[in-house]
Every structure is written in C-alpha cells, then in structure tokens.
Scaffold this motif. Sequence first.
Motif, mmCIF file in Angstrom:
data_model
loop_
_atom_site.group_PDB
_atom_site.id
_atom_site.type_symbol
_atom_site.label_atom_id
_atom_site.label_comp_id
_atom_site.label_asym_id
_atom_site.label_seq_id
_atom_site.Cartn_x
_atom_site.Cartn_y
_atom_site.Cartn_z
ATOM 1 N N ASP A 25 0.821 -1.211 0.000
ATOM 2 C CA ASP A 25 0.000 0.000 0.000
ATOM 3 C C ASP A 25 0.855 1.261 0.000
ATOM 4 O O ASP A 25 0.544 2.258 0.655
ATOM 5 C CB ASP A 25 -0.953 0.016 1.206
ATOM 6 N N GLY A 26 1.970 1.206 -0.729
ATOM 7 C CA GLY A 26 2.834 2.363 -0.875
ATOM 8 C C GLY A 26 3.803 2.596 0.261
ATOM 9 O O GLY A 26 4.638 3.500 0.183
ATOM 10 N N GLU A 27 3.729 1.772 1.318
ATOM 11 C CA GLU A 27 4.604 1.943 2.477
ATOM 12 C C GLU A 27 5.685 0.865 2.484
ATOM 13 O O GLU A 27 5.385 -0.320 2.302
ATOM 14 C CB GLU A 27 3.796 1.851 3.775
ATOM 15 N N PRO A 28 6.949 1.225 2.693
ATOM 16 C CA PRO A 28 8.025 0.228 2.714
ATOM 17 C C PRO A 28 7.814 -0.807 3.815
ATOM 18 O O PRO A 28 7.378 -0.485 4.927
ATOM 19 C CB PRO A 28 9.279 1.065 2.996
ATOM 20 N N VAL A 29 8.117 -2.055 3.492
ATOM 21 C CA VAL A 29 8.028 -3.148 4.456
ATOM 22 C C VAL A 29 9.296 -3.176 5.296
ATOM 23 O O VAL A 29 10.413 -3.067 4.777
ATOM 24 C CB VAL A 29 7.853 -4.496 3.731
ATOM 25 N N THR A 30 9.115 -3.297 6.594
ATOM 26 C CA THR A 30 10.257 -3.503 7.487
ATOM 27 C C THR A 30 10.339 -4.991 7.803
ATOM 28 O O THR A 30 9.321 -5.681 7.881
ATOM 29 C CB THR A 30 10.092 -2.705 8.784
ATOM 30 N N TYR A 31 11.569 -5.483 7.979
ATOM 31 C CA TYR A 31 11.749 -6.923 8.133
ATOM 32 C C TYR A 31 11.918 -7.332 9.595
ATOM 33 O O TYR A 31 12.581 -8.313 9.898
ATOM 34 C CB TYR A 31 12.932 -7.383 7.273
#
Length: 289
Positions: free
Chosen positions: A68-74
């Motif tokens: 949804d346009g937001e970077p994924v954090t791992y």
Amino acid sequence: MSDATAVAALRGVSFGYEDGPEVLGGLDFAVREGRALALLGRNGSGKTTLMRLLSGGLRPRAGRLLVDGEPVTYDRKGLTRLRTTVQLVVQDPDDQLFAASVAQDVSFGPLNLGLPDAQVRARVAEALDALDIGALADRPTHLLSYGQRKRTAIAGAVAMRPRVLILDEPTAGLDPDGQERLLATLDGLRAGGTTVVMATHDVDLALRWADDAALLTPGGGVHTGPAAGLLARADLLREAGLRLPWGVAVARLLCARGALAQGEAGPRTPEELAALVAAGAGPRSGGGG
C-alpha cells in the motif's frame, strides 16, 4: 502505476543468491488489487525468487518492497503485516504441510497471529469451505490425495485472509477435472475480494484465466500488461522461452479467413471455439485477407 494504487510492489529490487549470479536486477513490479495476474517465464528466469521477495521469504539486496505504498520492514511487526497481506503457496504441497490433520495444518497461521480460539476456528472453517474440503477437516494429511493436499496448502494461506494470494504452479500434477475444480475455487476467492497471482508455464491457461500477465526474460527483465495483448507478442514469448498460446493462433487464423473481425476477442478455449463454430460464424467486416 503509482505505488499507492498497488497492493504490493517491488521497486528497484535486485537479488542474487550467495556465491551465485544476480537473479533480478533493478526490478520494478507491482500487483494491482482485484486483477488476476499470471507470472510466466522459463526455468531459471526468477519467478520463484520474485514470488519469495513479494511474500517476504527473501529480502532484496537493493531496492524496496512496498505494501500500500509503504516500505516493508523486516522486523516481527513488519513481517506480520506483510503476511496478513500477501501469502505464498509453493508448488509442492508436501513442502508446506506438516501437521497431523487438515484442520490443524490450516489453523497454524491464525494461531501464530495470536487470535482467540473462536476466531481461529472460524477462519479454519471459512478456509476449508472456500476450498471445498470441509469434509476433510479431521483427515490425517498423509492420507490425502495429491489434489487434496494442494487444496489444504491453499486453505492454510486463505485462513490468513490475505489480500494477495500467490500460487506457484497450482495446477501442476492435477488431472483435468482437478484443474477445473481448482480454477473454479480461485474464481470464488477472487469474487470474495482476494487478488490472485499464479506462476505457470501454461500459456493457454494464462490467456484463459488472467487479466494481466508478466513475462520474465533471461537477465531479470519483466514485461507486464493485459494478458490478451502481452501473450500475443511472439517476440516477447520467444525471449521468455514460451510458445504462442493456442487461442492467439486460432484467433489469427479466424481473422485471416474473415470469421473474426480485427481486434475482436478470439476463443480462449476449445469450448469457446466450438461455440463459435456452432453459432455459424461467417465472414465479418474487418477480417484479414
């Protein structure tokens, strides 16, 4: 397509396995909500790598995965958010099933989310019903047929209620009836709001089933567009190591004989061709010579 309009997107992503060459380099790829997407390419083109990057099983060396346009954090929070949005079902169900019974296996994901028992049971029942295997809830997984194991593996992903369901060669190993039943199930999931991505070598299936297609070519390139148009590109198909779909070849023949107008959608299945013939398709304006 902007990142804001994609459920999940890879932007500028590069990845290579340890001590191996780069598999994907500078890749831009997006999954549009509500569209059935077929992912095609020869063995070694990077299909499996791309799917694992989208689902968080692999982390890119460069670039970003967006939801949804937001970077994924791992971290734990970021991956939990990702796995409630995107779920991957691998090709061999035996690589995914491990619990003693069908219901236990399907409940694994919801339990890991920390949901109350009542919600877990509701999700399991919902997923089993969606895959038409409710009667198998208590069946030991080692007594299932191959097709039943495929459905159980998919049900485990569906129980997470993902917005995007990624399937690696889901029809491989199924007989024709099993394939048709699975496709009907996928249509039901799509009708319920799930976006489905299917990796396949079957260009005829992709043309029949998909709204959009993505062709992976050697060197990590990807071409994406509406399935009907992209799968008519003989040059791209050749580069991707794939043949022209049956339906495209038939449509061209019908146009050449004046039985189909230029630009008119051709039959995607033998059944559609039979219906066209039965309707007495004759020469139409706009047909080729």
